[in-house]
Design a protein around this motif. Structure first.
Motif, PDB file in Angstrom:
ATOM      1  N   PRO A 110       0.815  -1.216   0.000  1.00 15.21           N
ATOM      2  CA  PRO A 110       0.000   0.000   0.000  1.00 15.21           C
ATOM      3  C   PRO A 110       0.850   1.269   0.000  1.00 15.21           C
ATOM      4  CG  PRO A 110      -0.233  -1.211   2.068  1.00 15.21           C
ATOM      5  CD  PRO A 110       0.571  -2.077   1.156  1.00 15.21           C
ATOM      6  N   ASN A 121       0.432   5.837  -3.149  1.00 20.65           N
ATOM      7  CA  ASN A 121       0.395   7.297  -3.233  1.00 20.65           C
ATOM      8  C   ASN A 121       1.081   7.813  -4.490  1.00 20.65           C
ATOM      9  OD1 ASN A 121      -1.034   7.457  -0.901  1.00 20.65           O
ATOM     10  ND2 ASN A 121       0.757   7.798   0.400  1.00 20.65           N
ATOM     11  N   LEU A 161      -1.324   7.242  -7.260  1.00 23.20           N
ATOM     12  CA  LEU A 161      -2.456   8.146  -7.086  1.00 23.20           C
ATOM     13  C   LEU A 161      -2.110   9.529  -7.639  1.00 23.20           C
ATOM     14  CD1 LEU A 161      -4.914   9.448  -5.517  1.00 23.20           C
ATOM     15  CD2 LEU A 161      -3.445   9.457  -3.525  1.00 23.20           C
ATOM     16  N   MET A 188      -3.652  11.419 -11.065  1.00 25.11           N
ATOM     17  CA  MET A 188      -4.385  12.674 -11.019  1.00 25.11           C
ATOM     18  C   MET A 188      -3.743  13.693 -11.964  1.00 25.11           C
ATOM     19  SD  MET A 188      -7.022  12.531  -9.134  1.00 25.11           S
ATOM     20  CE  MET A 188      -7.436  10.813  -9.215  1.00 25.11           C
ATOM     21  N   LEU A 237      -8.530   7.844  -7.502  1.00 23.66           N
ATOM     22  CA  LEU A 237      -8.264   8.108  -6.084  1.00 23.66           C
ATOM     23  C   LEU A 237      -8.242   6.771  -5.356  1.00 23.66           C
ATOM     24  CD1 LEU A 237     -10.401  11.163  -4.976  1.00 23.66           C
ATOM     25  CD2 LEU A 237      -7.970  11.075  -5.437  1.00 23.66           C
ATOM     26  N   SER A 238      -7.109   6.452  -4.762  1.00 22.18           N
ATOM     27  CA  SER A 238      -6.955   5.114  -4.204  1.00 22.18           C
ATOM     28  C   SER A 238      -8.085   4.732  -3.246  1.00 22.18           C
ATOM     29  CB  SER A 238      -5.613   5.019  -3.493  1.00 22.18           C
ATOM     30  OG  SER A 238      -5.413   6.160  -2.684  1.00 22.18           O
ATOM     31  N   THR A 239      -8.511   5.650  -2.396  1.00 20.54           N
ATOM     32  CA  THR A 239      -9.477   5.272  -1.365  1.00 20.54           C
ATOM     33  C   THR A 239     -10.831   4.917  -1.963  1.00 20.54           C
ATOM     34  OG1 THR A 239      -8.454   7.072  -0.181  1.00 20.54           O
ATOM     35  CG2 THR A 239     -10.200   5.897   0.937  1.00 20.54           C
ATOM     36  N   THR A 240     -11.333   5.781  -2.851  1.00 18.01           N
ATOM     37  CA  THR A 240     -12.647   5.491  -3.405  1.00 18.01           C
ATOM     38  C   THR A 240     -12.581   4.288  -4.348  1.00 18.01           C
ATOM     39  OG1 THR A 240     -12.168   7.305  -4.903  1.00 18.01           O
ATOM     40  CG2 THR A 240     -13.730   7.731  -3.163  1.00 18.01           C
ATOM     41  N   ILE A 263     -11.109   1.593  -3.738  1.00 18.37           N
ATOM     42  CA  ILE A 263     -11.261   0.340  -2.976  1.00 18.37           C
ATOM     43  C   ILE A 263     -12.662  -0.202  -3.203  1.00 18.37           C
ATOM     44  CG2 ILE A 263     -11.362  -0.706  -0.684  1.00 18.37           C
ATOM     45  CD1 ILE A 263      -9.404   1.416   0.260  1.00 18.37           C
ATOM     46  N   ILE A 297     -14.866   6.456   2.873  1.00 21.66           N
ATOM     47  CA  ILE A 297     -14.946   6.185   1.438  1.00 21.66           C
ATOM     48  C   ILE A 297     -16.157   6.878   0.834  1.00 21.66           C
ATOM     49  CG2 ILE A 297     -15.312   4.334  -0.247  1.00 21.66           C
ATOM     50  CD1 ILE A 297     -13.417   2.623   1.362  1.00 21.66           C
ATOM     51  N   GLY A 331     -15.637  10.525   0.115  1.00 20.17           N
ATOM     52  CA  GLY A 331     -14.910  10.757  -1.137  1.00 20.17           C
ATOM     53  C   GLY A 331     -15.804  10.565  -2.350  1.00 20.17           C
ATOM     54  N   ILE A 337      -6.184  15.045  -3.258  1.00 18.68           N
ATOM     55  CA  ILE A 337      -5.079  14.132  -2.962  1.00 18.68           C
ATOM     56  C   ILE A 337      -4.581  14.343  -1.546  1.00 18.68           C
ATOM     57  CG2 ILE A 337      -2.688  13.558  -3.505  1.00 18.68           C
ATOM     58  CD1 ILE A 337      -3.254  14.197  -6.391  1.00 18.68           C
ATOM     59  N   PHE A 338      -4.255  15.618  -1.227  1.00 20.65           N
ATOM     60  CA  PHE A 338      -3.529  15.820   0.030  1.00 20.65           C
ATOM     61  C   PHE A 338      -4.449  15.960   1.234  1.00 20.65           C
ATOM     62  CE2 PHE A 338      -0.337  16.812  -3.158  1.00 20.65           C
ATOM     63  CZ  PHE A 338       0.663  15.964  -2.732  1.00 20.65           C
ATOM     64  N   TYR A 381      -7.639  14.618   1.275  1.00 21.31           N
ATOM     65  CA  TYR A 381      -8.542  13.474   1.439  1.00 21.31           C
ATOM     66  C   TYR A 381      -7.864  12.127   1.173  1.00 21.31           C
ATOM     67  CZ  TYR A 381     -11.967   9.970   0.339  1.00 21.31           C
ATOM     68  OH  TYR A 381     -12.634   8.781   0.285  1.00 21.31           O
ATOM     69  N   ALA A 382      -7.381  11.939  -0.065  1.00 20.45           N
ATOM     70  CA  ALA A 382      -7.002  10.579  -0.465  1.00 20.45           C
ATOM     71  C   ALA A 382      -5.837  10.015   0.347  1.00 20.45           C
ATOM     72  CB  ALA A 382      -6.676  10.541  -1.949  1.00 20.45           C
ATOM     73  N   ILE A 383      -4.766  10.775   0.461  1.00 20.67           N
ATOM     74  CA  ILE A 383      -3.602  10.227   1.175  1.00 20.67           C
ATOM     75  C   ILE A 383      -3.915   9.990   2.654  1.00 20.67           C
ATOM     76  CG2 ILE A 383      -1.230  10.719   1.878  1.00 20.67           C
ATOM     77  CD1 ILE A 383      -0.723  11.797  -0.887  1.00 20.67           C
ATOM     78  N   SER A 414      -6.877   9.442   4.068  1.00 20.58           N
ATOM     79  CA  SER A 414      -7.826   8.340   4.267  1.00 20.58           C
ATOM     80  C   SER A 414      -7.181   7.002   3.908  1.00 20.58           C
ATOM     81  CB  SER A 414      -9.103   8.555   3.451  1.00 20.58           C
ATOM     82  OG  SER A 414      -8.807   8.585   2.077  1.00 20.58           O
ATOM     83  N   TRP A 415      -6.311   7.025   2.918  1.00 19.41           N
ATOM     84  CA  TRP A 415      -5.609   5.784   2.556  1.00 19.41           C
ATOM     85  C   TRP A 415      -4.758   5.303   3.729  1.00 19.41           C
ATOM     86  CZ3 TRP A 415      -5.980   2.257  -1.178  1.00 19.41           C
ATOM     87  CH2 TRP A 415      -4.926   1.375  -1.386  1.00 19.41           C
ATOM     88  N   ILE A 472      -6.987   3.773   6.305  1.00 19.19           N
ATOM     89  CA  ILE A 472      -7.643   2.516   5.957  1.00 19.19           C
ATOM     90  C   ILE A 472      -6.638   1.399   5.693  1.00 19.19           C
ATOM     91  CG2 ILE A 472      -9.116   1.392   4.235  1.00 19.19           C
ATOM     92  CD1 ILE A 472     -10.488   4.125   3.858  1.00 19.19           C
ATOM     93  N   LYS A 473      -5.586   1.718   4.957  1.00 17.73           N
ATOM     94  CA  LYS A 473      -4.720   0.646   4.480  1.00 17.73           C
ATOM     95  C   LYS A 473      -3.380   0.553   5.193  1.00 17.73           C
ATOM     96  CE  LYS A 473      -6.949  -1.456   1.186  1.00 17.73           C
ATOM     97  NZ  LYS A 473      -7.135  -2.904   1.153  1.00 17.73           N
ATOM     98  N   MET A 474      -2.941   1.652   5.785  1.00 18.16           N
ATOM     99  CA  MET A 474      -1.565   1.643   6.293  1.00 18.16           C
ATOM    100  C   MET A 474      -1.484   1.372   7.790  1.00 18.16           C
ATOM    101  SD  MET A 474       0.145   2.665   3.452  1.00 18.16           S
ATOM    102  CE  MET A 474       1.630   3.542   3.876  1.00 18.16           C
TER     103      MET A 474
END
Ligand code: HEM
Ligand SMILES: [Cu+2]
Ligand SMILES: [Cu+2]
Lengths: 575, 253
Positions: free
Chosen positions: A335, A339, A342, A346, A396-399, A401, B22, B25, B84-85, B87-89, B91-92, B95-97
């Motif tokens: 994981p 980033n 990602l 984008m 976007l990696s999170t969405t 999933i 999720i 987003g 990206i900065f 939200y995504a990173i 939340s990732w 959730i994942k790290m």
């Protein structure tokens, strides 16, 4: 009696003129007809499959009885045949349909004309690329008739499934041929565009379409060899007992699998997507090039931001090599890597926005003619926009999933390649048909085809976004087997009905195409009053194209130049 | 709780802690997409009407300010960088790290195969027994080693995942044969089960009830039929369920 006529381009009997031709125009038309037939075939596969999705478990009307019992017992599609239809649909549409159409047909025919060249740089190589593509395609189709049936592991062919499933060996062999064909073609395109330009045709005077083909050729050249190698490794895993992609200790249906070498299934995914992501731009760049040509000719004004468009294409092409793992956010890849992918993903959407912006700004201040090709080019803009926008939540990696491997992906992807690429390529057919055959396609039926297609395509693909959001996975033989897929099942019926109507909407096109080829209204050299060089030679152009090598005096889109008599000033006309 | 009401024409019920992350987003991007598309569409239509061909009105040769065309690019770039900065990173990484520590969570193993999910509980001793693929057979689906003392009390369920509500569940996900993908729509969780790899996964259910496990990766002819259920119990119910389970291996001594 018939004695062979020899000229600078070799003998011209029937075989060498229409079958083993070295003329880029004949090869282009060979590609055109062949790839359109493959598209039709890939589409028919899907119409069968869509019956099962709409009415799972019910016998297919008409066709059901024609299929043999191991494919469709009692007329009901079997799950293995369903998977074969899905995998072959994807493979055929991409590798045998859209790419050969965009590159093989349009590129081959139009690119040399637009740069004022007499032919491709390597005519024999060009011939060979078609004659490797065709057997590759036939082999792919042939696999339906082999005992194990056609490949069933999706067009992505993820191992270990692809290594243990039937049908895959022939798929791999066919892919090796098809890839070889693309490689031969791409080298030819590069050398031609760089070396064979008419005097005065500087790089910045090349039409956008030529630029699009040039970038596409670079992508094909750099991305295909890794897939070629990867496919050979998978082939060895299947036939030679190696285990590049098979981890140790596989137990398939209670049996331990022979190869216990300790390979890595993820390796295939990396190699595959390193090709297959750039491949998406191979599908879309020629389409964008065509749209730019059509818009310029039908707004009667120079295209907006020519250099910006070209720059965006080059940037897009380059970036497409560093985003591949956005297909692998939930694959088990570390994981930590996400980033990076990602962010690059984008960033790649910015040049796409730039391209669309330039194309829409091109409309401003124009004198827009709503010809049939123009309708297709205009429809491309918002619909490709939907395809692009729906890529955001997948990038976007999170969405992703949640959305990964659901129908949302199928919807997004088809908006890009069907209402994007295919719409544009259709527009290209109407636009260049007069050049190919010296005759015009019928405008009325063209418009019927346009409206029918655009409405039905949205009817097929839009419901998929809703299905995807509600969690319906892709590649499901029986969409009613899982509870969470039930509420949106009616949408499967909607989508299927529109798919069948979409087929009906193609009939006017097929008829129009062949009828007009022989009986259409004759046209002059330059029916659209366009400025690029392909309109400077006769329609259809003779072997060798231009009577006398044209000299280029200006950029490609000089329309409505103040003080000029006509509202178009061709590239080759002196002042 | 009625399971069917979890699903509809849009996102299913959100039943895990990160489901809201999720959904946030997905919702924000869709609102933005919709707004962009509508604005763009209005402009597009306006252009088509205003600049349609009219007899005697020539097209304009010169373009208006080229710099203006960079505005949409920059707007999109800024919007994306924000996503990206902000939200995504973040939340990732939530959730994942960051897998919750073992003490605070229920630890399991999940093994996928064509076409079933096996869940391996460590049993009362809290230790997972050794698994050996050579020992796999119809009565020992995971290939538990009967000579390993830790394996004697291990519990195995097929297509049924029982967990307590409000406690993170952590499991290693793997596959015996091909790639499968563990997907529970209500939890917004999806992770490929890779043969030859053990991928750590976690989620924390926030609702008791019954949920559906689907397989999201094409895994063969039975892909559509590969499903299971998650039963999220209250902690007491879960303990009661656990104590009723028989060990997977036949008891010899
Ligand atoms: C125009 C009519 C088309 C229709 C109605 C259609 C429909 C579909 C559907 C329903 C699926 C999902 C199958 C499943 O989940 O099992 C699918 C998959 C796919 N389609 Fe299409 N499609 C069309 C055209 C195209 C075109 C033009 C391309 C490519 C250029 C394409 C490429 C693909 C690919 C790559 C897949 C995934 C196949 C796989 O899962 O292995 N399709 N299509
Ligand atoms: Cu599965
Ligand atoms: Cu599956």
């Amino acid at each position: 009696m018939a004695h062979k006529k020899h000229d600078a381009h070799g003998s011209q009997d029937f075989i060498s003129k229409y079958v083993f031709s070295v003329d880029h125009k004949v090869i282009g038309l060979q590609y055109l007809i062949t790839s359109l037939l493959f598209l039709l075939f890939g589409f028919i596969l899907l119409m069968i499959l869509r019956w099962q999705l709409a009415y799972p478990g019910q016998p297919i009307p008409l066709i059901g009885r024609l299929l043999s019992d191991n494919l469709a017992p009692g007329g009901v599609l079997s799950p293995t045949f369903y998977n074969a239809l899905g995998a072959m649909h994807g493979t055929i549409m991409i590798f045998l349909g859209v790419v050969p159409l965009g590159v093989g047909a349009f590129g081959n025919y139009i690119l040399p004309l637009q740069i004022g060249a007499p032919d491709m740089a390597f005519p024999r190589l060009n011939m060979m690329s078609y004659w490797v593509y065709l057997p590759g395609g036939m082999l792919m189709l042939l696999s339906f008739f082999l005992p194990g049936g056609a490949a069933q592991s999706g067009w992505t062919s993820y191992p270990p499934l692809s290594v243990i499933n039937p049908g895959q060996t022939v798929w791999l062999l066919a892919m090796l041929l098809i890839i070889t064909s693309s490689l031969l073609g791409s080298i030819n395109f590069l050398v031609t565009a760089l070396n064979m330009r008419a005097p005065g045709m500087s790089l910045w005077r090349m039409p956008v379409f030529v630029w699009a083909q040039l970038v596409t050729a670079v992508l094909l050249l750099l991305a295909f060899p890794p897939l070629q190698a990867a496919a050979i490794l998978q082939f060895m895993d299947r036939v030679a007992g190696t285990s590049f992609y098979l981890p140790a200790n596989l137990v398939v249906f209670g049996e331990t699998v022979r190869a216990a070498g300790g390979g890595l299934p993820l390796l295939w995914q990396h190699l595959f997507w390193f090709l297959a992501h750039p491949e998406v731009y191979v599908l879309i760049l020629p389409a964008m090039g065509i749209v730019a040509e059509i818009i310029a000719a039908n707004t009667r004004k120079p295209i907006f931001g020519y250099k910006e468009i070209v720059g965006a294409m080059i940037f897009l092409g380059g970036m497409s090599f560093v985003v591949w793992a956005h297909h692998m956010f939930v694959s088990g890849m570390s994981p930590k890597l996400s980033n990076f992918f990602l962010i690059t993903t984008m960033i790649i959407s910015v040049p796409s926005v730039a391209l669309l912006t330039c194309l829409i700004f091109s409309l401003r201040g124009g004198s827009i003619r709503f010809t049939t090709p123009m309708l297709f080019a205009l429809a491309f803009l918002p619909l490709f926009g939907i395809g692009g926008l729906t890529g955001l939540p997948l990038g976007l990696s999170t969405t992703d999933i949640y959305l990964h491997d659901t129908y949302y992906v199928i919807g997004h992807f088809h908006y890009v390649v069907v209402t994007g690429s295919i719409i544009a390529l259709m527009g290209g057919v109407y636009h260049w048909f007069p050049k190919w055959f010296g005759r015009r396609m019928d405008d009325f039926w063209g418009k019927v085809h346009f409206w029918g297609s655009v409405i039905c395509m949205n009817g097929v693909f839009f419901p998929m976004f809703i299905q995807g959001l509600s969690g319906v996975q892709r590649r499901l033989y029986d969409p009613t087997a899982q509870l969470h897929n039930l509420p949106t099942q009616p949408l499967n019926i909607v989508s299927s009905v529109f798919a069948w109507l979409l087929f009906v909407a193609q009939i006017p096109f097929i008829w129009n195409f062949f009828y007009s080829m022989f009986k259409g209204k004759k046209t002059e050299e330059n029916p659209w009053k366009a400025t690029t060089l392909e309109w400077a030679c006769p329609s259809p152009p003779p072997h060798g194209n231009f009577e006398k090598t044209p000299h280029v005096y200006r950029g490609p889109y000089e329309y409505s130049v103040p003080g000029h008599k006509n509202d178009w000033t061709p590239q080759h006309v002196e002042a | 709780m009625e399971q069917a009401s979890n699903y509809g024409w849009s996102l299913p019920v959100a039943a895990s802690t990160f489901a809201k992350d999720i959904d946030f987003g997905i919702n924000i991007i869709h609102v933005a997409m919709f707004a962009i598309f509508i604005l763009w569409g209005i402009y597009f239509t306006y252009m088509l009407v205003k600049y349609r061909h009219k007899e005697g009105v020539p097209a304009r040769y010169k373009h208006g300010g080229v710099l203006w065309s960079f505005v949409p690019d920059i707007v999109v770039l800024v919007f994306e960088l924000t996503l990206i900065f902000l939200y995504a990173i973040p939340s990732w990484s939530r959730i994942k790290m960051s897998v919750p520590p073992a003490g605070k969570s229920l630890v399991l193993e999940v093994v996928a195969e064509q076409f079933a999910w096996s869940i391996h509980y460590p049993g009362p001793d809290g230790k997972f027994g050794r698994k050996d693929p050579k020992l796999v057979n119809a009565s020992n689906v995971l290939g538990l080693d009967p000579h390993d003392p830790a394996a004697k009390d291990d519990i195995v369920t097929v297509n049924e995942l029982h967990i307590p509500v409000g406690k993170p569940t952590v499991f290693n996900l793997t596959s015996k044969d091909v790639i499968h993908s563990f997907f529970v729509p209500e939890f917004r969780i999806k992770q490929d089960a890779m043969p030859g790899m053990r991928v750590p996964v976690w989620f924390e259910p926030t609702m008791a009830g019954k949920f559906e496990i689907g397989c999201a990766q094409l895994c063969g002819f039975g892909h559509a039929l590969m499903r299971g259920d998650v039963f999220v119990h209250s902690p007491e119910e879960f303990e009661a369920w656990l104590s009723e389970q028989k060990p997977a291996l036949p008891q010899t001594s």
